[in-house]
Write an enzyme that holds these catalytic residues in place. Structure first.
Site, PDB file in Angstrom:
ATOM      1  N   GLU A   1     -78.023 -52.886 -93.642  1.00  0.00           N
ATOM      2  CA  GLU A   1     -77.956 -53.863 -94.721  1.00  0.00           C
ATOM      3  C   GLU A   1     -79.390 -54.287 -95.057  1.00  0.00           C
ATOM      4  O   GLU A   1     -80.143 -54.703 -94.181  1.00  0.00           O
ATOM      5  CB  GLU A   1     -77.130 -55.054 -94.233  1.00  0.00           C
ATOM      6  CG  GLU A   1     -76.620 -55.953 -95.325  1.00  0.00           C
ATOM      7  CD  GLU A   1     -77.554 -57.108 -95.545  1.00  0.00           C
ATOM      8  OE1 GLU A   1     -77.725 -57.478 -96.704  1.00  0.00           O
ATOM      9  OE2 GLU A   1     -78.128 -57.618 -94.583  1.00  0.00           O
TER      10      GLU A   1
ATOM     11  N   GLU B   1     -95.602 -63.559 -66.294  1.00  0.00           N
ATOM     12  CA  GLU B   1     -96.894 -62.898 -66.099  1.00  0.00           C
ATOM     13  C   GLU B   1     -96.955 -61.567 -66.834  1.00  0.00           C
ATOM     14  O   GLU B   1     -98.037 -61.083 -67.154  1.00  0.00           O
ATOM     15  CB  GLU B   1     -97.156 -62.680 -64.613  1.00  0.00           C
ATOM     16  CG  GLU B   1     -97.422 -63.958 -63.852  1.00  0.00           C
ATOM     17  CD  GLU B   1     -97.732 -63.683 -62.396  1.00  0.00           C
ATOM     18  OE1 GLU B   1     -98.400 -62.675 -62.116  1.00  0.00           O
ATOM     19  OE2 GLU B   1     -97.293 -64.471 -61.551  1.00  0.00           O
TER      20      GLU B   1
ATOM     21  N   ASN C   1     -84.159 -40.495 -76.424  1.00  0.00           N
ATOM     22  CA  ASN C   1     -83.777 -41.602 -75.545  1.00  0.00           C
ATOM     23  C   ASN C   1     -84.355 -41.431 -74.152  1.00  0.00           C
ATOM     24  O   ASN C   1     -84.757 -42.408 -73.515  1.00  0.00           O
ATOM     25  CB  ASN C   1     -82.255 -41.733 -75.478  1.00  0.00           C
ATOM     26  CG  ASN C   1     -81.687 -42.413 -76.695  1.00  0.00           C
ATOM     27  OD1 ASN C   1     -82.386 -43.145 -77.379  1.00  0.00           O
ATOM     28  ND2 ASN C   1     -80.425 -42.156 -76.977  1.00  0.00           N
TER      29      ASN C   1
END
EC number: 3.6.5.-
Length: 196
Positions: A7, A104, A78
């Site tokens: 969208e 940190e 991936n």
């Protein structure tokens, strides 16, 4: 950064917003309509229309050049991203000199608080076939970390007036490679030497 949304309204806010000059227009990818909170519609119909655009923007040629994969898939991409994220966050899970906890992590990763856009570089990215006959020294791996070809953001352009810096953290746990994955382990010769 690559902004992807089916969208266009949200990404259009970036396109027309105050910081629009920070992002290349080609990295702002939108569809014509959203999936209306319907997974099947987004996965099988609307989402498939922009998959090619997303893969082009994510520099799929990275897999072709470094891993000798002719047509990289989502699985290949991936695995590469997973390996990088796993290596970056390894110091959160294992002993290391820096990045002990999440607070940190950002403090140590960002050299200047106002310039808080970290850039990840991963080296060496070589296939299992190349690892058997390539001998990489520590100096070569370190130099590869500073080469633009190994940076995970291909569209970044540093300006002269911006201070640059980098930080190095040492982690005592070596990265783990996905069994049967695209990336190679670099300890093959070590394993052969001590196999006797």
């Amino acid at each position: 950064a690559v902004f992807v949304d089916l969208e266009p309204t949200v990404v259009d806010e970036v396109r027309t917003g105050t910081y629009r000059q920070l992002f290349h227009p080609e990295q702002l990818i939108t569809g014509k309509e959203d999936a209306a909170n319907n997974y099947a519609r987004g996965h099988y119909t609307i989402g498939k229309e922009i998959v090619d655009l997303v893969l082009d923007r994510l520099s799929v040629d990275y897999g072709k050049k470094n891993l000798d994969i002719e047509r990289p898939t989502y699985t290949n991409l991936n695995r590469l991203i997973g390996q990088i994220v796993s290596s970056i966050t390894a110091s959160l899970r294992f002993d290391g000199a820096l990045n002990v906890d999440l607070t940190e992590f950002q403090t140590n990763l960002v050299p200047y608080p106002r310039i808080h856009f970290p850039l990840a570089t991963y080296a060496p990215v070589i296939s299992a076939e190349k690892a058997y006959h390539e001998q990489l020294s520590v100096a070569e791996i370190t130099n590869a970390c500073f080469e633009p070809a190994n940076q995970m953001v291909k569209t970044i352009q540093f300006v002269d007036w911006c201070p640059t810096g980098f930080k190095v953290g040492i982690n005592y746990q070596p990265p783990t490679v996905v069994p049967g994955g695209d990336l190679a382990k670099l300890d093959h010769k070590f394993d052969l030497m001590y196999a006797k």
